[in-house]
Scaffold this motif. Structure first.
Motif, PDB file in Angstrom:
ATOM      1  N   ARG A  66     -14.984   8.165   4.353  1.00  0.00           N
ATOM      2  CA  ARG A  66     -13.540   8.398   4.253  1.00  0.00           C
ATOM      3  C   ARG A  66     -12.785   7.074   4.192  1.00  0.00           C
ATOM      4  O   ARG A  66     -11.922   6.865   3.336  1.00  0.00           O
ATOM      5  CB  ARG A  66     -13.057   9.235   5.433  1.00  0.00           C
ATOM      6  CG  ARG A  66     -11.556   9.420   5.475  1.00  0.00           C
ATOM      7  CD  ARG A  66     -11.125  10.091   6.799  1.00  0.00           C
ATOM      8  NE  ARG A  66      -9.709  10.304   6.791  1.00  0.00           N
ATOM      9  CZ  ARG A  66      -8.819   9.418   7.209  1.00  0.00           C
ATOM     10  NH1 ARG A  66      -9.213   8.237   7.677  1.00  0.00           N
ATOM     11  NH2 ARG A  66      -7.533   9.684   7.170  1.00  0.00           N
ATOM     12  N   TYR A  74     -10.119  15.518   4.341  1.00  0.00           N
ATOM     13  CA  TYR A  74     -10.288  14.246   5.046  1.00  0.00           C
ATOM     14  C   TYR A  74      -9.642  13.033   4.378  1.00  0.00           C
ATOM     15  O   TYR A  74      -9.440  12.017   5.033  1.00  0.00           O
ATOM     16  CB  TYR A  74     -11.776  13.971   5.282  1.00  0.00           C
ATOM     17  CG  TYR A  74     -12.384  14.960   6.241  1.00  0.00           C
ATOM     18  CD1 TYR A  74     -12.048  14.962   7.586  1.00  0.00           C
ATOM     19  CD2 TYR A  74     -13.282  15.927   5.794  1.00  0.00           C
ATOM     20  CE1 TYR A  74     -12.590  15.882   8.468  1.00  0.00           C
ATOM     21  CE2 TYR A  74     -13.834  16.855   6.674  1.00  0.00           C
ATOM     22  CZ  TYR A  74     -13.472  16.825   8.006  1.00  0.00           C
ATOM     23  OH  TYR A  74     -14.007  17.745   8.874  1.00  0.00           O
ATOM     24  N   VAL A  75      -9.334  13.117   3.077  1.00  0.00           N
ATOM     25  CA  VAL A  75      -8.760  11.963   2.389  1.00  0.00           C
ATOM     26  C   VAL A  75      -7.301  12.207   2.004  1.00  0.00           C
ATOM     27  O   VAL A  75      -6.443  11.365   2.246  1.00  0.00           O
ATOM     28  CB  VAL A  75      -9.590  11.596   1.130  1.00  0.00           C
ATOM     29  CG1 VAL A  75      -8.939  10.454   0.357  1.00  0.00           C
ATOM     30  CG2 VAL A  75     -11.018  11.229   1.526  1.00  0.00           C
TER      31      VAL A  75
END
Length: 163
Positions: free
Chosen positions: A4, A88-89
């Motif tokens: 990430r 997550y990004v």
């Protein structure tokens, strides 16, 4: 360093020329979605041409064309990668539970598939536009819908309730 963080560093390095045009979150969405789309096309090509070799898949009572089988094979990889990149990004500040996000993402992907079909039918068959132009217009509309839906529904940030 996590994957990430590596992705965010790379995107942060590439982002400055785009900073006057769009916020970093929108850039992350376009970059991650674009990368996942390229992966989808690549996997489709490999699945259709080299794994299925253009052959119909036989399932006892019914048959599936290789072009549809390859679609499902590619989606088996790009559905989870798209979800994980979004979670997550792109929309990492969301405080909604992961399983709720996954369910909402699944619904949103289904709606986007239907929108692609409907817009292509309308643009090509009713407005008599060239299929390539229709695909470009459809992609623009579906990407806008997808971004807003993911931001406001799938990965929204719930306000903390004060008791």
């Amino acid at each position: 360093m996590t994957l990430r963080n590596l992705i965010l560093q790379i995107l942060g390095f590439i982002y400055p020329p785009f900073s006057k045009v769009m916020p970093f979150q929108t850039f992350r969405y376009l970059a991650c979605g674009g990368g996942n789309t390229l992966l989808d096309i690549f996997l489709y090509f490999i699945s259709y041409n080299f794994i299925l070799r253009h052959e119909t898949i036989h399932f006892g009572l019914f048959d599936m064309g290789a072009h549809i089988g390859a679609l499902f094979m590619a989606m088996a990889v790009t559905f989870p990668t798209g979800f994980l990149l979004s979670k997550y990004v792109v929309f990492s500040e969301s405080n909604i539970r992961g399983r709720v996000q996954l369910f909402r993402y699944f619904i949103m992907v289904g709606i986007c598939i239907m929108l692609n079909y409907v817009f292509m039918k309308i643009f090509v068959e009713h407005f008599n536009l060239y299929p390539t132009i229709s695909k470009i217009l459809t992609t623009i509309l579906v990407v806008i819908f997808s971004y807003l839906t993911q931001k406001k529904f799938t990965f929204k940030v719930k306000k903390e309730q004060i008791l």
